[in-house]
Design a protein around this motif. Structure first.
Motif, PDB file in Angstrom:
ATOM      1  N   VAL A  40       0.836  -1.202   0.000  1.00 53.51           N
ATOM      2  CA  VAL A  40       0.000   0.000   0.000  1.00 53.51           C
ATOM      3  C   VAL A  40       0.870   1.251   0.000  1.00 53.51           C
ATOM      4  CG1 VAL A  40      -1.635   1.381   1.348  1.00 53.51           C
ATOM      5  CG2 VAL A  40      -2.006  -1.072   1.071  1.00 53.51           C
ATOM      6  N   ALA A  41       0.589   2.149  -0.929  1.00 53.78           N
ATOM      7  CA  ALA A  41       1.259   3.456  -0.980  1.00 53.78           C
ATOM      8  C   ALA A  41       0.297   4.518  -0.467  1.00 53.78           C
ATOM      9  CB  ALA A  41       1.685   3.773  -2.412  1.00 53.78           C
ATOM     10  N   LYS A  42       0.847   5.558   0.121  1.00 47.40           N
ATOM     11  CA  LYS A  42       0.027   6.657   0.631  1.00 47.40           C
ATOM     12  C   LYS A  42      -0.329   7.633  -0.486  1.00 47.40           C
ATOM     13  CE  LYS A  42       1.358   7.241   5.509  1.00 47.40           C
ATOM     14  NZ  LYS A  42       2.055   8.145   6.461  1.00 47.40           N
ATOM     15  N   GLY A  43      -1.584   8.041  -0.483  1.00 50.06           N
ATOM     16  CA  GLY A  43      -2.029   9.118  -1.356  1.00 50.06           C
ATOM     17  C   GLY A  43      -2.918  10.048  -0.559  1.00 50.06           C
ATOM     18  N   SER A  44      -3.182  11.213  -1.094  1.00 47.21           N
ATOM     19  CA  SER A  44      -4.111  12.152  -0.462  1.00 47.21           C
ATOM     20  C   SER A  44      -5.307  12.356  -1.373  1.00 47.21           C
ATOM     21  CB  SER A  44      -3.443  13.500  -0.196  1.00 47.21           C
ATOM     22  OG  SER A  44      -4.414  14.461   0.209  1.00 47.21           O
ATOM     23  N   HIS A  45      -6.493  12.260  -0.779  1.00 48.55           N
ATOM     24  CA  HIS A  45      -7.730  12.565  -1.507  1.00 48.55           C
ATOM     25  C   HIS A  45      -8.322  13.860  -0.940  1.00 48.55           C
ATOM     26  CE1 HIS A  45     -10.932  11.808  -4.239  1.00 48.55           C
ATOM     27  NE2 HIS A  45     -11.849  11.511  -3.342  1.00 48.55           N
ATOM     28  N   THR A  46      -7.455  14.833  -0.749  1.00 43.87           N
ATOM     29  CA  THR A  46      -7.782  16.187  -0.298  1.00 43.87           C
ATOM     30  C   THR A  46      -7.998  16.260   1.205  1.00 43.87           C
ATOM     31  OG1 THR A  46     -10.216  16.194  -0.444  1.00 43.87           O
ATOM     32  CG2 THR A  46      -8.987  16.517  -2.503  1.00 43.87           C
ATOM     33  N   LEU A  47      -8.257  17.476   1.673  1.00 45.03           N
ATOM     34  CA  LEU A  47      -8.559  17.723   3.087  1.00 45.03           C
ATOM     35  C   LEU A  47     -10.063  17.709   3.329  1.00 45.03           C
ATOM     36  CD1 LEU A  47      -7.901  18.647   5.990  1.00 45.03           C
ATOM     37  CD2 LEU A  47      -7.814  20.990   5.132  1.00 45.03           C
ATOM     38  N   SER A  48     -10.806  18.548   2.608  1.00 47.35           N
ATOM     39  CA  SER A  48     -12.250  18.690   2.865  1.00 47.35           C
ATOM     40  C   SER A  48     -13.112  18.154   1.735  1.00 47.35           C
ATOM     41  CB  SER A  48     -12.590  20.156   3.126  1.00 47.35           C
ATOM     42  OG  SER A  48     -12.363  20.945   1.968  1.00 47.35           O
ATOM     43  N   HIS A  49     -12.517  17.533   0.754  1.00 46.24           N
ATOM     44  CA  HIS A  49     -13.207  16.898  -0.367  1.00 46.24           C
ATOM     45  C   HIS A  49     -14.026  17.894  -1.189  1.00 46.24           C
ATOM     46  CE1 HIS A  49     -15.673  13.863  -2.539  1.00 46.24           C
ATOM     47  NE2 HIS A  49     -14.598  13.109  -2.364  1.00 46.24           N
TER      48      HIS A  49
END
Length: 748
Positions: free
Chosen positions: A335-344
């Motif tokens: 598993v790699a880390k990603g960001s799906h934003t802060l507040s979407h």
């Protein structure tokens, strides 16, 4: 002999200094008053993908900013126009003069649909626009055939026409244009027998460009608010003919190490939502189901998990349970880390000119009644089901603070005022500090309508991560056309957004409202984008809410089972996106008839040649790991350790069969392989990958070969195999290569 070699090296160095890279950019014009975003233009929606496949980048120019001077742009191969009506942003005579000038500066011009000008005595006399048509080997007449019931096809080139569908019995209306000189090739000609008895060419190519009449490119049908379309024109062959790209090497983002790329990402939508699956109900939530039923069982398949930070951070809506499952997930080795934003953010355009005051009515306090009825995140996300269907008239101006039609709220979480830097830098920094801290965010995954502005994209690059999302490629029974296959990404000002290669379960389930099993149709898109030409990698893209229903979880498992039947080279989402960035920057310089130098390619590791009668001369090349034929194309695997590979080609006497070389080279591998060195009878390399080390090498002579694997700890093991009748030796290394390890191939 020594002096001859030195002379050859000197000659190649001199050539590389004087030769110019082949032009890989195609310009296109649009009017922002007609399409407020280049994303909505026909050029982006349906033409950019075939251009990408042929190795070209597409650059957009807004006519509201004036006509661009491209005459000194050596990187531009030509210009494509696809106007839906005559242009109004610039005078027609100025536009025609500009187009003629561009052709005279060796910029090919391909006209799709309305040419953008017409005969008008006050602004554009007939001889003026025919100067331009004549440059393309055509001549236009002041006649228009509106009623085509008496028009009959008299010439049709089936290599360029009747691609996905045939012309309807009642043909689209057309202007009367004829071939002007012998250099032009008509591909579709019709004769009108309505009393005038003349022929008109509707599709033609010329050494300086080409023309496709409106309605003779795509056939579109609107039914119950949805648009169905298929190509009548073969865009691949037409564009290849226009830009003469048959023998030009092409950067390729679908393949690595001779195999089709696989990558996957999970966006965090539905992270804290309960599951309806009976055996897990009241015990696990959707994310825990995905962890237990998918992630713990797929160590052989890398996957990027991108949470919404607001669902983890206690300053927003995060809980101890939401963070606990996140930590378990990130501890999984694949598993790699990603960001799906802060507040979407849902409607990214809403935040271009953000006002906290204007957003206040959408706050949680004001919408609590609605949210109580729809407590789960996916039920809050109300946006257009299929973005490819959106037309320019249905779009709000992205600089307007009004919420885009189809949305209930501009973003999913409102605990704090919106701040773009917090959405990008803040979410990445928060996740980097979240355990395990030795894993850092590699990619930023776009949310909502996935149409970020230039500033948002720029911030992801400033943060040192790639970006991915949007596109929504479908090629199945509901979308049976290459016209629904998205390009590599989207230009936004001077920035570039990388698209996901396939759509996710949201579009398959009517916006997550019904038919929750429909995501099992994803392999149809995989198959259609592989044969007869490979235009996309395999991309598994879904959300955590797929763990909320038994049917959606079953569909997801079936997709994974299908993927495991395929010959793939698994990489991370970040690696794929970096490869797309490399595609855009790659420079290809022709040193002589048989040699090409590759430079500035970044993470792009594959060059494709659409021919099976040439091969790589390994001994006369540099930085080449291997080669493989597939779909009548030659895929050349470049060495990551070499910044400027040299590709030397030679004729292949046995098409689609890899020729023997003096040293071993790779045909295909599940693992990435680089830093290849040949010393006497030993070949060494570095390798990293997921799952077993399946690989096949072409060896100089028949015999028994040993592959020795050495781990970073110093522990080694060997696999011994005999070559087959084609001097190929295959290994199936049962080892973990999550961390790079060393390979040594030698003949016994």
């Amino acid at each position: 002999m020594k002096y001859n070699s030195l002379f050859l090296l000197f000659f190649l160095c001199l050539n590389s200094l004087t030769a110019k890279p082949v032009p890989r950019t195609v310009a296109t014009l649009y009017d922002s008053k007609e399409f407020n975003d280049s994303y909505l233009t026909p050029a982006h929606q349906v033409l950019e993908m075939p251009l990408n496949h042929l190795g070209f980048n597409l650059e957009f120019f807004d006519l509201q900013q004036g006509l661009p001077d491209l005459s000194k742009r050596d990187d531009i191969a030509g210009i494509i126009t696809w106007f839906t009506k005559p242009i109004s942003a610039v005078p027609h005579d100025k536009y025609v003069e500009w187009a003629i000038k561009m052709i005279e500066h060796n910029k090919k011009l391909a006209i799709f649909g309305n040419p953008g000008f017409y005969a008008d005595e006050s602004t554009n006399p007939e001889h003026m626009y025919n100067w331009l048509w004549n440059k393309l080997g055509l001549v236009a007449f002041d006649d228009y055939v509106e009623w085509t019931n008496n028009s009959k096809v008299v010439n049709i080139d089936l290599n360029i026409t009747n691609f996905e569908t045939q012309l309807p019995a009642i043909k689209p209306s057309y202007s009367v244009i004829q071939v002007y000189n012998k250099n032009s090739t008509p591909h579709l000609t019709v004769r009108s027998d309505n009393g005038l008895d003349f022929e008109s060419v509707l599709i033609a190519t010329n050494p300086k460009g080409g023309y496709v009449a409106a309605g003779y490119d795509l056939i579109e049908i609107e039914y119950e608010g949805l648009f169905f379309r298929k190509w009548f024109l073969n865009p691949f062959t037409f564009l290849k003919t226009i830009f003469d790209s048959e023998q030009i090497p092409k950067p390729d983002t679908t393949t690595i190490a001779g195999r089709r790329i696989y990558y996957a990402q999970i966006n965090g939508d539905g992270w804290n939502s309960p599951t309806e699956i009976i055996k897990f109900r009241h015990k696990l939530n959707s994310t825990e189901v995905i962890y237990q039923e998918i992630l713990q069982l797929t160590e052989d398949l890398p996957i990027t998990v991108a949470p919404i930070v607001a669902e983890l951070d206690q300053e927003w809506t995060g809980t101890e349970k939401s963070r606990e499952i996140a930590q378990k997930i990130f501890q999984l080795p694949q598993v790699a880390k990603g960001s799906h934003t802060l507040s979407h953010p849902l409607d990214w355009g809403y935040f271009e000119n953000y006002s906290s005051k204007a957003e206040k009515p959408y706050s949680v306090k004001e919408t609590v009644k609605h949210w109580k009825k729809s407590p789960h995140l996916w039920e809050r996300i109300k946006y257009y089901l299929f973005r490819p269907f959106v037309t320019g008239t249905e779009q709000k101006d992205s600089t307007n603070s009004a919420l885009q039609k189809g949305y209930v709220v501009p973003r999913s979480f409102f605990s704090k005022p919106f701040d773009l830097k917090s959405e990008i830098f803040g979410s990445i920094e928060w996740l980097n500090a979240f355990p395990p801290t030795d894993k850092h965010v590699q990619v930023y995954c776009w949310s909502g309508n996935s149409l970020p502005g230039a500033r948002a994209i720029a911030l992801t690059r400033e943060a040192g991560v790639t970006n991915n999302g949007g596109g929504d490629t479908r090629f199945d029974n509901l979308y049976p056309s290459y016209s629904w296959v998205c390009p590599l990404g989207r230009s936004v000002g001077d920035q570039y957004q990388v698209y996901a290669s396939c759509s996710n379960e949201y579009t398959y389930t009517n916006g997550w409202t019904d038919n929750f099993y429909a995501f099992n149709q994803l392999p149809v898109t995989f198959m259609n984008t592989e044969k007869p030409i490979r235009v996309k990698p395999i991309n598994l893209y879904f959300h955590m809410y797929s763990g909320s229903k038994n049917s959606s979880l079953t569909a997801l498992k079936q997709n994974i089972s299908y993927i495991r039947t395929q010959e793939i080279a698994p990489i991370t989402t970040a690696q794929f996106s970096a490869g797309v960035d490399g595609f855009r920057s790659t420079k290809l310089t022709k040193l002589n008839e048989n040699q090409w130098q590759v430079s500035e390619r970044g993470a792009l590791q594959t060059i494709r040649i659409d021919s099976d009668d040439v091969s790589v001369d390994i001994s006369a090349s540099k930085g080449i790991v291997g080669q493989r034929y597939s779909n009548q194309s030659l895929y050349i695997y470049l060495d990551e350790a070499e910044s400027t590979p040299l590709i030397t080609l030679k004729q292949n006497t046995t098409p689609r069969k890899e020729p023997t070389a003096n040293t071993p080279y790779l045909i295909e591998s599940r693992w990435r392989i680089w830093k290849v060195a040949n010393t006497n009878t030993v070949t060494t390399a570095i390798s990293q990958g997921y799952g077993k080390g399946e690989m096949t090498w072409k060896v100089p002579s028949a015999g028994t070969y040993t592959m020795t694997v050495t781990f970073p700890s110093g522990i080694s093991f060997s696999d011994i195999k005999k070559s087959n009748a084609n001097n190929e030796v295959s290994f199936d290394l049962d080892a973990s290569a999550l961390e790079p390890l060393s390979l040594k191939l030698e003949k016994n």
